[in-house]
Design an enzyme around this catalytic site. Structure first.
Site, PDB file in Angstrom:
ATOM      1  N   GLY A  55       0.841  -1.171   0.107  1.00  0.00           N
ATOM      2  CA  GLY A  55       0.088  -0.038  -0.188  1.00  0.00           C
ATOM      3  C   GLY A  55       0.811   1.176   0.093  1.00  0.00           C
ATOM      4  O   GLY A  55       1.752   1.653   0.844  1.00  0.00           O
ATOM      5  N   GLY A  92      -0.327   4.436   0.286  1.00  0.00           N
ATOM      6  CA  GLY A  92      -0.791   5.565   1.050  1.00  0.00           C
ATOM      7  C   GLY A  92      -0.349   6.277   1.831  1.00  0.00           C
ATOM      8  O   GLY A  92       0.972   6.145   1.886  1.00  0.00           O
ATOM      9  N   PHE A  93      -1.021   7.093   2.682  1.00  0.00           N
ATOM     10  CA  PHE A  93      -0.167   8.019   3.564  1.00  0.00           C
ATOM     11  C   PHE A  93       0.608   7.073   4.516  1.00  0.00           C
ATOM     12  O   PHE A  93       1.740   7.400   4.815  1.00  0.00           O
ATOM     13  CB  PHE A  93      -1.235   8.787   4.328  1.00  0.00           C
ATOM     14  CG  PHE A  93      -1.938   9.619   3.650  1.00  0.00           C
ATOM     15  CD1 PHE A  93      -1.281  10.916   3.292  1.00  0.00           C
ATOM     16  CD2 PHE A  93      -3.441   9.585   3.259  1.00  0.00           C
ATOM     17  CE1 PHE A  93      -1.862  12.036   2.508  1.00  0.00           C
ATOM     18  CE2 PHE A  93      -3.828  10.605   2.624  1.00  0.00           C
ATOM     19  CZ  PHE A  93      -3.286  11.792   2.095  1.00  0.00           C
ATOM     20  N   VAL A 143      -1.683  -7.705  -4.160  1.00  0.00           N
ATOM     21  CA  VAL A 143      -1.309  -8.765  -3.337  1.00  0.00           C
ATOM     22  C   VAL A 143      -2.687  -9.534  -2.949  1.00  0.00           C
ATOM     23  O   VAL A 143      -3.559  -9.139  -2.534  1.00  0.00           O
ATOM     24  CB  VAL A 143      -0.577  -8.093  -1.909  1.00  0.00           C
ATOM     25  CG1 VAL A 143      -0.342  -9.091  -1.194  1.00  0.00           C
ATOM     26  CG2 VAL A 143       0.551  -7.136  -2.340  1.00  0.00           C
ATOM     27  N   GLU A 195     -18.016  18.109   1.697  1.00  0.00           N
ATOM     28  CA  GLU A 195     -17.148  18.635   0.762  1.00  0.00           C
ATOM     29  C   GLU A 195     -17.505  18.642  -0.738  1.00  0.00           C
ATOM     30  O   GLU A 195     -17.452  19.648  -1.659  1.00  0.00           O
ATOM     31  CB  GLU A 195     -15.747  18.230   0.933  1.00  0.00           C
ATOM     32  CG  GLU A 195     -15.325  18.771   2.112  1.00  0.00           C
ATOM     33  CD  GLU A 195     -13.693  18.172   2.454  1.00  0.00           C
ATOM     34  OE1 GLU A 195     -13.259  18.837   3.404  1.00  0.00           O
ATOM     35  OE2 GLU A 195     -13.461  17.364   1.814  1.00  0.00           O
ATOM     36  N   ASP A 198      -5.723   2.986   8.248  1.00  0.00           N
ATOM     37  CA  ASP A 198      -6.942   2.611   8.270  1.00  0.00           C
ATOM     38  C   ASP A 198      -7.350   1.014   8.378  1.00  0.00           C
ATOM     39  O   ASP A 198      -8.357   0.766   8.843  1.00  0.00           O
ATOM     40  CB  ASP A 198      -7.590   3.197   6.880  1.00  0.00           C
ATOM     41  CG  ASP A 198      -7.685   4.480   6.667  1.00  0.00           C
ATOM     42  OD1 ASP A 198      -7.467   5.383   7.685  1.00  0.00           O
ATOM     43  OD2 ASP A 198      -8.185   4.985   5.538  1.00  0.00           O
ATOM     44  N   ALA A 214      -6.142  10.645   7.530  1.00  0.00           N
ATOM     45  CA  ALA A 214      -4.677  10.574   7.162  1.00  0.00           C
ATOM     46  C   ALA A 214      -3.770  10.854   8.305  1.00  0.00           C
ATOM     47  O   ALA A 214      -2.733  10.237   8.474  1.00  0.00           O
ATOM     48  CB  ALA A 214      -4.407  11.788   6.409  1.00  0.00           C
ATOM     49  N   GLN A 215      -4.077  11.674   9.342  1.00  0.00           N
ATOM     50  CA  GLN A 215      -3.067  11.977  10.371  1.00  0.00           C
ATOM     51  C   GLN A 215      -2.766  10.824  11.108  1.00  0.00           C
ATOM     52  O   GLN A 215      -1.619  10.357  11.412  1.00  0.00           O
ATOM     53  CB  GLN A 215      -3.790  13.052  11.368  1.00  0.00           C
ATOM     54  CG  GLN A 215      -3.211  14.520  10.997  1.00  0.00           C
ATOM     55  CD  GLN A 215      -1.590  14.613  10.895  1.00  0.00           C
ATOM     56  OE1 GLN A 215      -0.977  14.088  11.673  1.00  0.00           O
ATOM     57  NE2 GLN A 215      -1.408  15.174   9.889  1.00  0.00           N
TER      58      GLN A 215
END
Length: 424
Positions: free
Chosen positions: A15, A17-18, A83, A174, A305, A322-323
């Site tokens: 992965g 991602g962040f 994977v 949003e 996540d 994200a944090q």
């Protein structure tokens, strides 16, 4: 699989991602071989996906090549692949391009859209978790407006210009605000035959307020901003079905629409192979200890996540934003240094920097501990934070230029149907 052998321990990261990127930035300082697997060859800045779907940004503004991020690190290897399975007893993974053994494995696969078992909604709605999905929404939105512009059937025009969003979390709020601003800034200029009032944006939420994870003050402000933009907010409303034409709710409130966007929930995206107490079935997340180590496995870790770490402040796990992913990735990288030196690992301690969401031009809400505020200051803070966390200088410059241009001209320059969306 053509990965060179190494005298250093091999760390496989699943992965980009962040969490995965944050971890690898720390690992590249250590004497380890890093192999990153991802089904895409780019990192996606997911908080701005909604701007791609509403023609505010082009996808290359929020996506960055994974190979380029670590191009100067000789012990880093990237493979674009799925994977498929983990074999922990053999310390091996099976992918769509072959098998590979590991010394340490880090799972950072994030989440996927959760349809709660509703197959009709899964088949007919529009998710927004990836760049291709965001582009599909952009194409469908523009295609429907183009069709409405030439339609002589009032009911068909109404269906084509009805936009329904399920879920009033940050993504839904949003997205609704961006669609409302598109209506205000674009419709009357580009489509003079259409009346602005003909386009409706509906935001449907099952709970009693928008932005449930945020403070009640921020929820109230966000709803006020949405209603000022003439978004129709429907609270305490659960969606039951969507057949491609009609959104049905449990209280009988139905919407005829050709664009139904599902932003009502996510679920973990685990990899087959780890079972038992390691994988919690309902949230589809791996149970991890305070070092992000998957329960029952000494050499397998999970981040972001997909990881569920129970703490006093977060008994049901950290929020899937994200944090926590960024902080867990950085912390695990520091723990790898201790691990390789046979030192004691340090437990993860999440520092909550707050939450924020934007509704539109000069309209945003921010929660930082007990401080809750909204309006232009919150909006500028939201812009600065999101620019700062974009990967790559070019991405920041292009995004800043687009935001400035849109702010001055009330325009969205990326309203192009490059790849038409084919309706089922």
């Amino acid at each position: 699989m053509n990965i060179p052998s190494s005298t250093h321990p091999r760390v496989i990261v699943i992965g980009g991602g962040f969490a995965g990127i944050s971890l690898i930035k720390q690992l590249k300082k250590l004497k380890v071989q890093i192999v990153l697997f991802d089904r895409h060859n780019y990192h996606t800045f997911q908080p701005l996906l909604y701007q791609v779907s509403t023609a505010g940004l082009e996808p290359d503004s929020i996506a960055y090549p994974l190979r380029k991020i670590f191009r100067n690190h000789k012990n880093f290897h990237f493979r674009m692949a799925d994977v498929l399975e983990i074999a922990p007893s053999e310390k091996k993974i099976t992918t769509s391009i072959g098998e590979l053994t590991y010394d340490y494995l880090v799972i950072a696969t994030g989440t996927r859209t959760n349809y709660f078992g509703n197959k009709n909604i899964e088949s007919n709605s529009m998710p927004m978790k990836t760049v291709p999905q965001a582009l599909n929404i952009r194409s469908l939105m523009l295609q429907n407006i183009e069709e409405a512009d030439i339609s002589e059937d009032p009911k068909e025009r109404e269906r084509l210009l009805n936009f329904v969003i399920a879920g009033a979390g940050p993504t839904g709020v949003e997205l609704a605000g961006a669609l409302a601003e598109f209506r205000k800034g674009i419709l009357e200029h580009d489509y003079p035959e259409l009346e602005e009032e003909e386009m409706n944006v509906h935001l449907v939420e099952g709970s009693d307020r928008v932005l449930p994870p945020m403070s009640k003050k921020s929820s109230k402000n966000a709803q006020k901003y949405l209603e000022k933009l003439r978004v129709k907010v429907h609270l305490n409303t659960l969606i039951e079905d969507y057949d491609g034409t009609l959104v049905k709710t449990k209280d009988g409130k139905n919407f005829r629409t050709a664009t139904f966007i599902w932003a009502a929930g996510v679920t973990g995206a685990p990899v087959q192979g780890l079972n038992g107490e390691a994988l919690l079935e309902k949230p589809n997340r791996y149970q991890v200890d305070s070092f992000n180590r998957v329960v029952g496995y000494d050499t397998i870790f999970a981040l972001g996540d997909i990881a569920l770490m129970n703490t006093k402040d977060f008994p049901e796990g950290h929020p899937q934003v994200a944090q926590p992913a960024i902080q867990q990735g950085k912390h695990l990288g520091e723990n790898f240094k201790r691990l390789l030196a046979n030192e004691e690992l340090k437990p993860f301690d999440y520092f909550n920097k707050g939450t924020m969401a934007t509704v539109g031009r000069n309209k945003a809400v921010v929660d930082i501990k007990k401080l809750n505020f909204g309006g232009p200051l919150a909006w500028f803070l939201w812009m600065f934070i999101h620019l700062f966390f974009l990967v790559g200088f070019r991405n920041r410059v292009i995004t800043f230029f687009n935001w400035t241009y849109n702010y001055i001209n009330y325009d969205r320059a990326a309203r192009l149907i490059i790849r038409p969306f084919k309706k089922k």
